[in-house]
Design an enzyme around this catalytic site. Structure first.
Site, PDB file in Angstrom:
ATOM      1  N   ASN A 107       0.868  -1.182   0.000  1.00  0.00           N
ATOM      2  CA  ASN A 107       0.000   0.000   0.000  1.00  0.00           C
ATOM      3  C   ASN A 107       0.904   1.231   0.000  1.00  0.00           C
ATOM      4  OD1 ASN A 107      -1.787   2.063   0.494  1.00  0.00           O
ATOM      5  ND2 ASN A 107      -2.397   1.356   2.542  1.00  0.00           N
ATOM      6  N   TRP A 108       0.968   1.887  -1.160  1.00  0.00           N
ATOM      7  CA  TRP A 108       1.867   3.052  -1.263  1.00  0.00           C
ATOM      8  C   TRP A 108       1.290   4.288  -0.585  1.00  0.00           C
ATOM      9  CZ3 TRP A 108       4.986   3.664  -6.483  1.00  0.00           C
ATOM     10  CH2 TRP A 108       5.859   2.581  -6.616  1.00  0.00           C
ATOM     11  N   LYS A 109       0.010   4.233  -0.192  1.00  0.00           N
ATOM     12  CA  LYS A 109      -0.642   5.406   0.420  1.00  0.00           C
ATOM     13  C   LYS A 109      -0.430   6.625  -0.481  1.00  0.00           C
ATOM     14  CE  LYS A 109      -0.133   3.131   4.829  1.00  0.00           C
ATOM     15  NZ  LYS A 109       0.002   3.229   6.290  1.00  0.00           N
TER      16      LYS A 109
ATOM     17  N   HIS B 238      -9.402   1.161   5.247  1.00  0.00           N
ATOM     18  CA  HIS B 238      -8.125   1.338   5.938  1.00  0.00           C
ATOM     19  C   HIS B 238      -8.335   2.286   7.114  1.00  0.00           C
ATOM     20  CE1 HIS B 238      -3.995   2.504   6.751  1.00  0.00           C
ATOM     21  NE2 HIS B 238      -3.621   1.435   6.075  1.00  0.00           N
TER      22      HIS B 238
ATOM     23  N   GLU C  66      -6.716   4.670   8.146  1.00  0.00           N
ATOM     24  CA  GLU C  66      -6.496   6.083   7.817  1.00  0.00           C
ATOM     25  C   GLU C  66      -7.736   6.684   7.161  1.00  0.00           C
ATOM     26  OE1 GLU C  66      -2.833   5.436   5.706  1.00  0.00           O
ATOM     27  OE2 GLU C  66      -1.852   4.937   7.597  1.00  0.00           O
TER      28      GLU C  66
ATOM     29  N   GLU D 197      -4.951  -4.805  10.739  1.00  0.00           N
ATOM     30  CA  GLU D 197      -3.945  -3.768  10.919  1.00  0.00           C
ATOM     31  C   GLU D 197      -4.210  -3.009  12.221  1.00  0.00           C
ATOM     32  OE1 GLU D 197      -2.103  -2.701   6.800  1.00  0.00           O
ATOM     33  OE2 GLU D 197      -3.676  -1.273   7.294  1.00  0.00           O
TER      34      GLU D 197
ATOM     35  N   GLY E 152       2.967   2.349  10.767  1.00  0.00           N
ATOM     36  CA  GLY E 152       3.941   3.424  10.621  1.00  0.00           C
ATOM     37  C   GLY E 152       4.714   3.763  11.880  1.00  0.00           C
TER      38      GLY E 152
ATOM     39  N   SER F 145       3.801  -2.067  10.256  1.00  0.00           N
ATOM     40  CA  SER F 145       5.240  -2.147  10.490  1.00  0.00           C
ATOM     41  C   SER F 145       5.850  -3.496  10.100  1.00  0.00           C
ATOM     42  CB  SER F 145       5.580  -1.790  11.945  1.00  0.00           C
ATOM     43  OG  SER F 145       5.210  -0.440  12.217  1.00  0.00           O
TER      44      SER F 145
ATOM     45  N   GLY G 123       3.015  -1.103   4.207  1.00  0.00           N
ATOM     46  CA  GLY G 123       3.041   0.312   3.847  1.00  0.00           C
ATOM     47  C   GLY G 123       4.448   0.739   3.463  1.00  0.00           C
ATOM     48  N   GLY G 124       5.140   1.389   4.388  1.00  0.00           N
ATOM     49  CA  GLY G 124       6.443   1.995   4.097  1.00  0.00           C
ATOM     50  C   GLY G 124       7.432   1.072   3.401  1.00  0.00           C
TER      51      GLY G 124
END
Ligand code: 13P
Length: 248
Positions: A10-12, A94, A96, A164, A170, A208, A229-230
């Site tokens: 997930n590149w967000k 998600h 977010e 999640e 993150g 993470s 994610g990251g």
């Protein structure tokens, strides 16, 4: 038989045209992974990314869609539009989006139904906040999010669930192995009766996930992959996570 494992990135709201070089590097390093590999970039990158992966082993997905098929909804994207530029998945609910856009379980379920109608596989996200975990409400929160967010007609083929924990996203913090295993076991049990064959629904862990902790997470029961994610932004890191999933 266990379902095919899934490594989803997930590149967000990260990446631009120059970042497509990471996709080229990923394809070059993992031309034929054993697991399914999915990248969900910002919607504006779906079309150019599709050209880079066409015919290859990487699937693409959106990060959200509208519940309606079309209409006057400025700034929103319909599921069929995602599908039209090469997406086969869409991330929904998600944390977010639940936090930043006030998405409720009912909204997530409506969006998932729209995704299914357009022929997309919905990755429905659930997860507790740190305060909910501290109050020992994790299992009830997850059960109720699952009950409210999964639409009629969900099957193992058109639905993936991602656990999640909000506090692990993150932050570099992850739940213990026991905590992840406990939630994944509950999810498998809760899905019975809601989707056709619950044993075949892919259950992802997200929050993470890094090259260094991936193998240990993938060894846990009922973990069929990850939503990353990251660490999905760099081909080298995501490649190591793919390799860990292939080895699990
Ligand atoms: P991080 O891997 O950056 O913690 O993000 C997880 C996530 O939210 C994926 O959807």
């Amino acid at each position: 038989m266990a379902p095919r494992k899934l490594a989803a990135g997930n590149w967000k709201m990260n990446g631009d045209l120059a970042a497509l070089a990471e996709i080229d590097a990923l394809v070059a390093a993992h031309p034929a992974p054993g697991c399914e590999v999915l990248i969900c970039p910002p919607a504006v990158l779906l079309h150019p990314m599709k050209a880079r992966v066409d015919g290859g082993a990487i699937a693409l997905g959106g990060q959200d869609c509208h519940a309606k098929a079309s209409g006057a909804h400025t700034g929103d994207i319909a599921a069929a539009q995602l599908k039209g530029v090469g997406a086969s998945y869409v991330i929904l609910g998600h944390s977010e989006r639940r936090a930043d856009h006030g998405e409720t379980d009912a909204v997530v379920a409506a969006k998932a139904a729209a995704a299914h109608a357009a022929g997309l596989t919905a990755i429905i996200c659930v997860g507790e906040t740190e305060a909910q975990r501290d109050r020992e409400e994790t299992l009830t929160v997850i059960a109720s999010q699952l009950d409210g967010s999964i639409p009629e007609g969900a099957t193992a083929a058109n639905t993936v669930i991602a656990y999640e924990p909000v506090w692990a996203i993150g932050t570099g913090r992850t739940p213990t192995n026991d905590q992840i295993a406990e939630v994944h076991a509950l999810m498998r049990e809760r899905l019975a009766g809601k989707v056709g064959d619950a044993s075949q629904v892919r259950l992802l862990y997200g929050g993470s996930v890094k090259p260094d902790n991936a193998a240990q997470i993938f060894a846990l029961p009922h973990v069929d992959g990850a939503l990353v994610g990251g660490a999905s932004l760099k081909a080298a890191d995501f490649g190591r996570i793919i390799a860990a999933l292939d080895a699990a």
